[in-house]
Design a protein around this motif. Structure first.
Motif, PDB file in Angstrom:
ATOM      1  N   ASP A  85       8.947   1.754 -11.785  1.00 19.20           N
ATOM      2  CA  ASP A  85       8.489   2.425 -10.560  1.00 19.20           C
ATOM      3  C   ASP A  85       9.571   3.320  -9.962  1.00 19.20           C
ATOM      4  O   ASP A  85       9.323   4.483  -9.631  1.00 19.20           O
ATOM      5  N   LEU A  86      10.759   2.760  -9.781  1.00 17.48           N
ATOM      6  CA  LEU A  86      11.815   3.502  -9.084  1.00 17.48           C
ATOM      7  C   LEU A  86      12.275   4.699  -9.910  1.00 17.48           C
ATOM      8  O   LEU A  86      12.621   5.751  -9.359  1.00 17.48           O
ATOM      9  N   GLU A  87      12.257   4.540 -11.235  1.00 14.40           N
ATOM     10  CA  GLU A  87      12.627   5.668 -12.110  1.00 14.40           C
ATOM     11  C   GLU A  87      11.592   6.789 -11.989  1.00 14.40           C
ATOM     12  O   GLU A  87      11.938   7.975 -11.916  1.00 14.40           O
ATOM     13  N   THR A  88      10.315   6.409 -11.968  1.00 13.20           N
ATOM     14  CA  THR A  88       9.242   7.410 -11.838  1.00 13.20           C
ATOM     15  C   THR A  88       9.382   8.173 -10.525  1.00 13.20           C
ATOM     16  O   THR A  88       9.241   9.405 -10.481  1.00 13.20           O
ATOM     17  N   VAL A  95       0.844  -1.204   0.000  1.00 11.69           N
ATOM     18  CA  VAL A  95       0.000   0.000   0.000  1.00 11.69           C
ATOM     19  C   VAL A  95       0.882   1.258   0.000  1.00 11.69           C
ATOM     20  O   VAL A  95       0.639   2.205  -0.753  1.00 11.69           O
ATOM     21  N   ALA A  96       1.919   1.249   0.825  1.00 13.02           N
ATOM     22  CA  ALA A  96       2.821   2.409   0.900  1.00 13.02           C
ATOM     23  C   ALA A  96       3.518   2.637  -0.439  1.00 13.02           C
ATOM     24  O   ALA A  96       3.569   3.775  -0.941  1.00 13.02           O
ATOM     25  N   HIS A  97       4.049   1.576  -1.024  1.00 11.13           N
ATOM     26  CA  HIS A  97       4.756   1.722  -2.302  1.00 11.13           C
ATOM     27  C   HIS A  97       3.822   2.220  -3.397  1.00 11.13           C
ATOM     28  O   HIS A  97       4.164   3.142  -4.145  1.00 11.13           O
ATOM     29  N   HIS A  98       2.655   1.635  -3.500  1.00 11.30           N
ATOM     30  CA  HIS A  98       1.709   2.058  -4.537  1.00 11.30           C
ATOM     31  C   HIS A  98       1.268   3.509  -4.335  1.00 11.30           C
ATOM     32  O   HIS A  98       1.046   4.234  -5.305  1.00 11.30           O
ATOM     33  N   THR A  99       1.146   3.923  -3.071  1.00 11.52           N
ATOM     34  CA  THR A  99       0.793   5.320  -2.793  1.00 11.52           C
ATOM     35  C   THR A  99       1.885   6.254  -3.307  1.00 11.52           C
ATOM     36  O   THR A  99       1.589   7.288  -3.931  1.00 11.52           O
ATOM     37  N   ILE A 100       3.140   5.884  -3.080  1.00  9.00           N
ATOM     38  CA  ILE A 100       4.257   6.724  -3.531  1.00  9.00           C
ATOM     39  C   ILE A 100       4.350   6.724  -5.059  1.00  9.00           C
ATOM     40  O   ILE A 100       4.617   7.767  -5.675  1.00  9.00           O
ATOM     41  N   VAL A 101       4.080   5.582  -5.683  1.00  8.17           N
ATOM     42  CA  VAL A 101       4.054   5.534  -7.155  1.00  8.17           C
ATOM     43  C   VAL A 101       2.927   6.421  -7.687  1.00  8.17           C
ATOM     44  O   VAL A 101       3.112   7.184  -8.647  1.00  8.17           O
ATOM     45  N   ALA A 102       1.745   6.331  -7.062  1.00  3.30           N
ATOM     46  CA  ALA A 102       0.607   7.162  -7.477  1.00  3.30           C
ATOM     47  C   ALA A 102       0.962   8.641  -7.351  1.00  3.30           C
ATOM     48  O   ALA A 102       0.676   9.447  -8.246  1.00  3.30           O
ATOM     49  N   HIS A 103       1.585   8.996  -6.247  1.00  2.71           N
ATOM     50  CA  HIS A 103       2.037  10.377  -6.033  1.00  2.71           C
ATOM     51  C   HIS A 103       2.989  10.825  -7.138  1.00  2.71           C
ATOM     52  O   HIS A 103       2.801  11.872  -7.757  1.00  2.71           O
ATOM     53  N   ALA A 104       4.015  10.002  -7.400  1.00  2.00           N
ATOM     54  CA  ALA A 104       5.045  10.381  -8.384  1.00  2.00           C
ATOM     55  C   ALA A 104       4.441  10.494  -9.785  1.00  2.00           C
ATOM     56  O   ALA A 104       4.798  11.405 -10.558  1.00  2.00           O
ATOM     57  N   LYS A 105       3.519   9.598 -10.108  1.00  3.77           N
ATOM     58  CA  LYS A 105       2.876   9.657 -11.436  1.00  3.77           C
ATOM     59  C   LYS A 105       1.992  10.904 -11.564  1.00  3.77           C
ATOM     60  O   LYS A 105       1.910  11.501 -12.642  1.00  3.77           O
ATOM     61  N   ALA A 106       1.327  11.288 -10.470  1.00  3.24           N
ATOM     62  CA  ALA A 106       0.518  12.509 -10.494  1.00  3.24           C
ATOM     63  C   ALA A 106       1.408  13.733 -10.671  1.00  3.24           C
ATOM     64  O   ALA A 106       1.067  14.655 -11.424  1.00  3.24           O
ATOM     65  N   VAL A 107       2.560  13.757 -10.006  1.00  4.24           N
ATOM     66  CA  VAL A 107       3.522  14.855 -10.183  1.00  4.24           C
ATOM     67  C   VAL A 107       3.977  14.920 -11.643  1.00  4.24           C
ATOM     68  O   VAL A 107       4.050  15.997 -12.249  1.00  4.24           O
ATOM     69  N   GLU A 108       4.244  13.751 -12.209  1.00  3.89           N
ATOM     70  CA  GLU A 108       4.686  13.672 -13.609  1.00  3.89           C
ATOM     71  C   GLU A 108       3.620  14.246 -14.554  1.00  3.89           C
ATOM     72  O   GLU A 108       3.922  15.032 -15.459  1.00  3.89           O
TER      73      GLU A 108
END
Length: 470
Positions: free
Chosen positions: A289-292, A202-215
């Motif tokens: 994921d990590l690149e994003t 859940v934590a990782h997916h939240t951070i991915v969602a955040h980073a993709k929204a920033v992108e």
């Protein structure tokens, strides 16, 4: 002479254009839970199945009715000195099924709110997620599900496109660690799961969602700033014994740096990765994921500060075969003689706000940030009502002043703090606590048609804002 001193009569003068305001959220203030196209979030659903989990059985439909009273409330913001205000867009109102059709009634409502704030010279700060997963998305698996991450990014993009011409400050999540802890470790919020590996996912997916929204935000070339709001609870060791110090370091990794590092530095703390790898608790990380995460750092950080975390080396014996929890690596420590808010049970330690500011200055590139929440919840405030009919909450004024003295010191030491938002503008519904503790500058009288009355703190806050200091 102090660096920011403009009027010598104020001991604590703040920089020009400092943000004075407050924070709230859509699900805690709007009400109208089943009106005009909105569909249930996890909170609405949980209330239908376990109403006894909510203080006095007061559920999420009984909030402060900002949906119908926003004009009146924004006038009260003006009267209490706001030059900025944060709220959130409810995903379950804007896109009721989580994905697909946009609700035109919601677009109309949020447009009216944003325009009314701007018309009153109050800068709107808009957050996209405040613990309120649409139930349709939770049924797919919530933040454990990759499709939900994609749906959130579409929701964020929709918000940017609809409102980005007027909103200059965006935030992807408020306190994203709270749904992780409360929903997947400690059984405080729905879905009340206890499973560290799922919590890590859940934590990782939240951070991915955040980073993709920033992108997406950056790709749309919107003229504004985007960030995230984190509740930072610095960890302090019981003593300078190396084992106590290490316990505090580990607690800091789990509860602060797990989110702070990826959103600012673009990477997870290596020490945290090692701890989880050794226990086979690392989440599934998909290619890219990590690149994003690395390529989409924030422009601006919101810092919610309420209390420190105090810990000591592990002394309690663990039950055999117990599923892993962060507290397997340290024990909580109650410091003798600590100052406490008896209503909330939280320690009050104002100087910690200064420690946060210096940490951000020295270890996070002095990135721009603001205090996005700080506040004092008090039960039974009606007993402080005076003959004139308003609440004399002198304790709240003192609480704010004592924290701002340390914010001021941090500014003098070169920390890049842009403002201070109190939690909250008006008394509001607070998750399972409902209206038990009141935090507002403005009273909401539940027994008198939700009548609003400015408290003494609200009158003082106007002076604070007008004088840009105290």
């Amino acid at each position: 002479m102090e660096k920011f001193s403009q009027e010598t009569r104020h001991n604590y003068q703040f920089p020009k254009h400092f943000w004075w305001g407050s924070a709230a959220s859509g699900p805690q203030t709007e009400g109208a839970a089943d009106r005009e196209g909105r569909k249930p979030s996890i909170w609405d659903y949980w209330y239908t199945i376990e109403p006894d989990c909510f203080h006095k059985g007061i559920g999420p439909e009984n909030t402060s009715d900002f949906y119908h009273r926003y004009k009146q409330d924004i006038q009260l913001m003006k009267e209490t000195g706001h030059n900025s205000f944060r709220t959130s867009i409810q995903w379950s109102r804007l896109i009721p099924d989580g994905a697909g059709e946009v609700n035109p009634e919601a677009v109309n409502f949020y447009n009216r709110v944003i325009n009314e704030l701007i018309a009153n010279n109050i800068e709107p700060f808009i957050n996209l997620y405040h613990f309120d997963m649409p139930m349709a998305m939770q049924e797919k698996g919530g933040w454990e599900c990759r499709d939900v991450v994609d749906a959130y990014v579409d929701f964020a993009k929709t918000c940017f496109q609809l409102f980005g011409d007027r909103v200059n400050y965006w935030f992807t999540f408020n306190e994203p660690i709270v749904p992780v802890e409360a929903g997947y470790l400690y059984q405080l919020h729905y879905p009340k799961i206890v499973d560290f590996k799922r919590a890590a996912q859940v934590a990782h997916h939240t951070i991915v969602a955040h980073a993709k929204a920033v992108e997406v935000f950056k790709n749309l070339r919107i003229d504004g700033k985007i960030g995230i709001i984190l509740n930072l609870t610095p960890s302090y060791p019981r003593s300078q014994d190396p084992e106590d110090v290490q316990a505090a370091r580990v607690a800091d990794l789990f509860f602060n740096r797990s989110f702070l590092d990826p959103v600012t530095k673009g990477r997870y703390p290596e020490e945290l990765i090692e701890i989880l790898r050794d226990r086979e608790l690392l989440p599934v990380v998909e290619p890219g994921d990590l690149e994003t995460i690395r390529e989409n750092p924030i422009d601006l950080l919101g810092v919610n500060y309420y209390q420190p975390r105090r810990v000591k080396k592990k002394e309690e014996i663990l039950p055999e075969g117990a599923a892993f929890m962060p507290e397997h690596l340290f024990d909580p420590y109650i410091m003798p003689g600590r100052k406490i808010n008896p209503h909330r049970g939280w320690e009050i330690c104002e100087e910690v706000i200064f420690d946060i500011m210096i940490d951000l200055r020295d270890n996070y590139g002095n990135l721009p940030f603001f205090i996005s929440e700080n506040g004092m919840g008090v039960e039974g405030e009606a007993k402080f009502r005076n003959a004139e009919g308003y609440i004399e909450d002198h304790y709240r004024i003192e609480f704010i002043q004592n924290h701002l003295k340390w914010v001021h010191k941090g500014l003098l030491e070169g920390a890049n703090c842009l403002g201070y938002h109190l939690w909250t503008f008006m008394d509001n519904w607070s998750w399972t606590n409902a209206y038990k503790n009141r935090y507002g500058l403005v009273e909401v009288d539940l027994d008198n048609h939700l009548k609003r009355t400015i408290k003494k703190s609200g009158r003082w806050y106007k002076q604070l804002s007008e004088n840009n200091g105290f």
